[in-house]
Scaffold this active site. Structure first.
Site, PDB file in Angstrom:
ATOM      1  N   HIS A 133      27.281  39.540  41.557  1.00 53.34           N
ATOM      2  CA  HIS A 133      28.225  40.455  41.153  1.00 53.34           C
ATOM      3  C   HIS A 133      28.667  41.281  42.308  1.00 53.34           C
ATOM      4  O   HIS A 133      29.920  41.561  42.603  1.00 53.34           O
ATOM      5  CB  HIS A 133      27.726  41.514  39.963  1.00 53.34           C
ATOM      6  CG  HIS A 133      27.284  41.262  38.863  1.00 53.34           C
ATOM      7  ND1 HIS A 133      25.932  41.291  38.391  1.00 53.34           N
ATOM      8  CD2 HIS A 133      27.897  40.394  37.892  1.00 53.34           C
ATOM      9  CE1 HIS A 133      25.719  40.692  37.334  1.00 53.34           C
ATOM     10  NE2 HIS A 133      26.837  40.137  36.948  1.00 53.34           N
TER      11      HIS A 133
ATOM     12  N   LYS B  66      23.487  45.642  20.332  1.00 53.79           N
ATOM     13  CA  LYS B  66      22.949  44.601  21.334  1.00 53.79           C
ATOM     14  C   LYS B  66      22.707  45.334  22.499  1.00 53.79           C
ATOM     15  O   LYS B  66      23.486  45.385  23.561  1.00 53.79           O
ATOM     16  CB  LYS B  66      23.788  43.552  21.484  1.00 53.79           C
ATOM     17  CG  LYS B  66      23.341  42.217  21.273  1.00 53.79           C
ATOM     18  CD  LYS B  66      24.507  41.063  21.406  1.00 53.79           C
ATOM     19  CE  LYS B  66      24.681  40.604  22.809  1.00 53.79           C
ATOM     20  NZ  LYS B  66      25.737  39.821  22.815  1.00 53.79           N
TER      21      LYS B  66
ATOM     22  N   ARG C 158      31.203  30.699  38.409  1.00 56.70           N
ATOM     23  CA  ARG C 158      29.805  30.110  39.175  1.00 56.70           C
ATOM     24  C   ARG C 158      30.004  28.476  38.715  1.00 56.70           C
ATOM     25  O   ARG C 158      29.831  27.657  39.866  1.00 56.70           O
ATOM     26  CB  ARG C 158      28.664  30.311  38.522  1.00 56.70           C
ATOM     27  CG  ARG C 158      28.232  31.938  38.984  1.00 56.70           C
ATOM     28  CD  ARG C 158      27.302  32.391  38.312  1.00 56.70           C
ATOM     29  NE  ARG C 158      27.646  32.633  36.924  1.00 56.70           N
ATOM     30  CZ  ARG C 158      27.100  33.501  35.943  1.00 56.70           C
ATOM     31  NH1 ARG C 158      25.852  33.918  36.248  1.00 56.70           N
ATOM     32  NH2 ARG C 158      27.757  33.543  35.009  1.00 56.70           N
TER      33      ARG C 158
ATOM     34  N   SER D  33      21.835  37.376  35.779  1.00 57.08           N
ATOM     35  CA  SER D  33      21.126  38.420  35.177  1.00 57.08           C
ATOM     36  C   SER D  33      19.960  37.948  34.277  1.00 57.08           C
ATOM     37  O   SER D  33      18.786  38.362  34.451  1.00 57.08           O
ATOM     38  CB  SER D  33      22.010  39.542  34.569  1.00 57.08           C
ATOM     39  OG  SER D  33      23.081  39.851  35.404  1.00 57.08           O
TER      40      SER D  33
HETATM   41  P1  ADP Z   1      28.633  38.533  31.057  1.00 58.74           P
HETATM   42  O1  ADP Z   1      27.729  39.318  30.261  1.00 58.74           O
HETATM   43  O2  ADP Z   1      30.162  38.797  30.318  1.00 58.74           O
HETATM   44  O3  ADP Z   1      28.261  37.201  31.194  1.00 58.74           O
HETATM   45  P2  ADP Z   1      27.744  39.437  33.484  1.00 58.74           P
HETATM   46  O4  ADP Z   1      27.367  40.817  33.524  1.00 58.74           O
HETATM   47  O5  ADP Z   1      26.848  38.428  33.331  1.00 58.74           O
HETATM   48  O6  ADP Z   1      28.558  39.222  32.138  1.00 58.74           O
HETATM   49  O7  ADP Z   1      28.769  39.179  34.636  1.00 58.74           O
HETATM   50  C1  ADP Z   1      30.228  39.853  34.756  1.00 58.74           C
HETATM   51  C2  ADP Z   1      30.960  38.805  35.570  1.00 58.74           C
HETATM   52  O8  ADP Z   1      30.288  38.613  36.836  1.00 58.74           O
HETATM   53  C3  ADP Z   1      31.193  37.482  34.988  1.00 58.74           C
HETATM   54  O9  ADP Z   1      32.777  37.264  35.387  1.00 58.74           O
HETATM   55  C4  ADP Z   1      30.337  36.637  35.680  1.00 58.74           C
HETATM   56  O10 ADP Z   1      31.007  35.416  35.678  1.00 58.74           O
HETATM   57  C5  ADP Z   1      30.326  37.066  36.994  1.00 58.74           C
HETATM   58  N1  ADP Z   1      29.097  36.603  37.652  1.00 58.74           N
HETATM   59  C6  ADP Z   1      27.824  36.790  37.336  1.00 58.74           C
HETATM   60  N2  ADP Z   1      26.726  36.275  38.212  1.00 58.74           N
HETATM   61  C7  ADP Z   1      27.736  35.762  39.098  1.00 58.74           C
HETATM   62  C8  ADP Z   1      27.472  35.390  40.497  1.00 58.74           C
HETATM   63  N3  ADP Z   1      26.342  35.017  40.742  1.00 58.74           N
HETATM   64  N4  ADP Z   1      28.340  34.649  41.108  1.00 58.74           N
HETATM   65  C9  ADP Z   1      29.612  35.108  40.916  1.00 58.74           C
HETATM   66  N5  ADP Z   1      30.109  35.721  39.781  1.00 58.74           N
HETATM   67  C10 ADP Z   1      29.105  36.002  38.834  1.00 58.74           C
END
Ligand code: ADP
Length: 156
Positions: free
Chosen positions: A17, A41, A90, A128
């Protein structure tokens, strides 16, 4: 003012992120990192901790704001007068999922553009869910967390 919303769970924020946000900074005047919150949730870490960690990572970056929202992302964007949604990609699976959401968002609100940045190759496996599993099982997840972020300072 070119304002983007970067919505997500950020449960917790990872180096994936952080990298997307830093790389997007030259594209926008302001990026609101918006933690999507659903009372039914709740997630693993508290909303307060998730927001505090993000704020600490970007404390020296005035163009980054931290907020949370409930409900539809698109309604939040309208409220904040943000014309851009930022998302990271990703994998091909991410792309398929994001494509549908972005196209539906565009159909619901003409004034929005979703901007995608491809992950840095080394961040492709960082998510995450995996970070949470490591922490839950007492492992050291620090190499996947932004520098200086001490996840053990605050209880989930
Ligand atoms: P969600 O709960 O909608 O999946 P996340 O909090 O996991 O949201 O992620 C928010 C954004 O960050 C999404 O667009 C996701 O694709 C991006 N993201 C998460 N991890 C990575 C990563 N390792 N590299 C690039 N983008 C990421």
């Amino acid at each position: 003012m070119k304002r983007a919303v970067f919505p997500g769970s950020f449960d917790p924020i990872t180096i994936g992120h952080e990298s997307i946000i830093k790389r997007a900074l030259p594209l926008f005047d302001e990026i609101i990192i918006a933690v999507g919150y659903n009372v039914n949730k709740k997630g693993y870490f508290s909303l307060e901790n998730r927001k505090n960690w993000i704020a600490s990572v970007f404390e020296d970056e005035p163009a980054v704001k931290v907020d949370h929202f409930e409900g539809l992302t698109i309604e939040y964007c309208k409220r904040m007068e943000a014309k851009y949604l930022l998302r990271g990609l990703r994998t091909a699976a991410d792309f398929e999922y994001e494509r549908a959401i972005a196209q539906v968002n565009k159909a619901m609100h003409e004034g929005i553009e979703t901007v995608f940045l491809l992950t840095m190759p080394e961040h492709t496996p960082v998510k995450s869910t995996i970070v949470r599993d490591i922490i839950r099982n007492g492992g050291d997840a620090s190499k996947f967390l932004p520098k200086g972020m001490n996840i053990h300072d605050q209880k989930g």
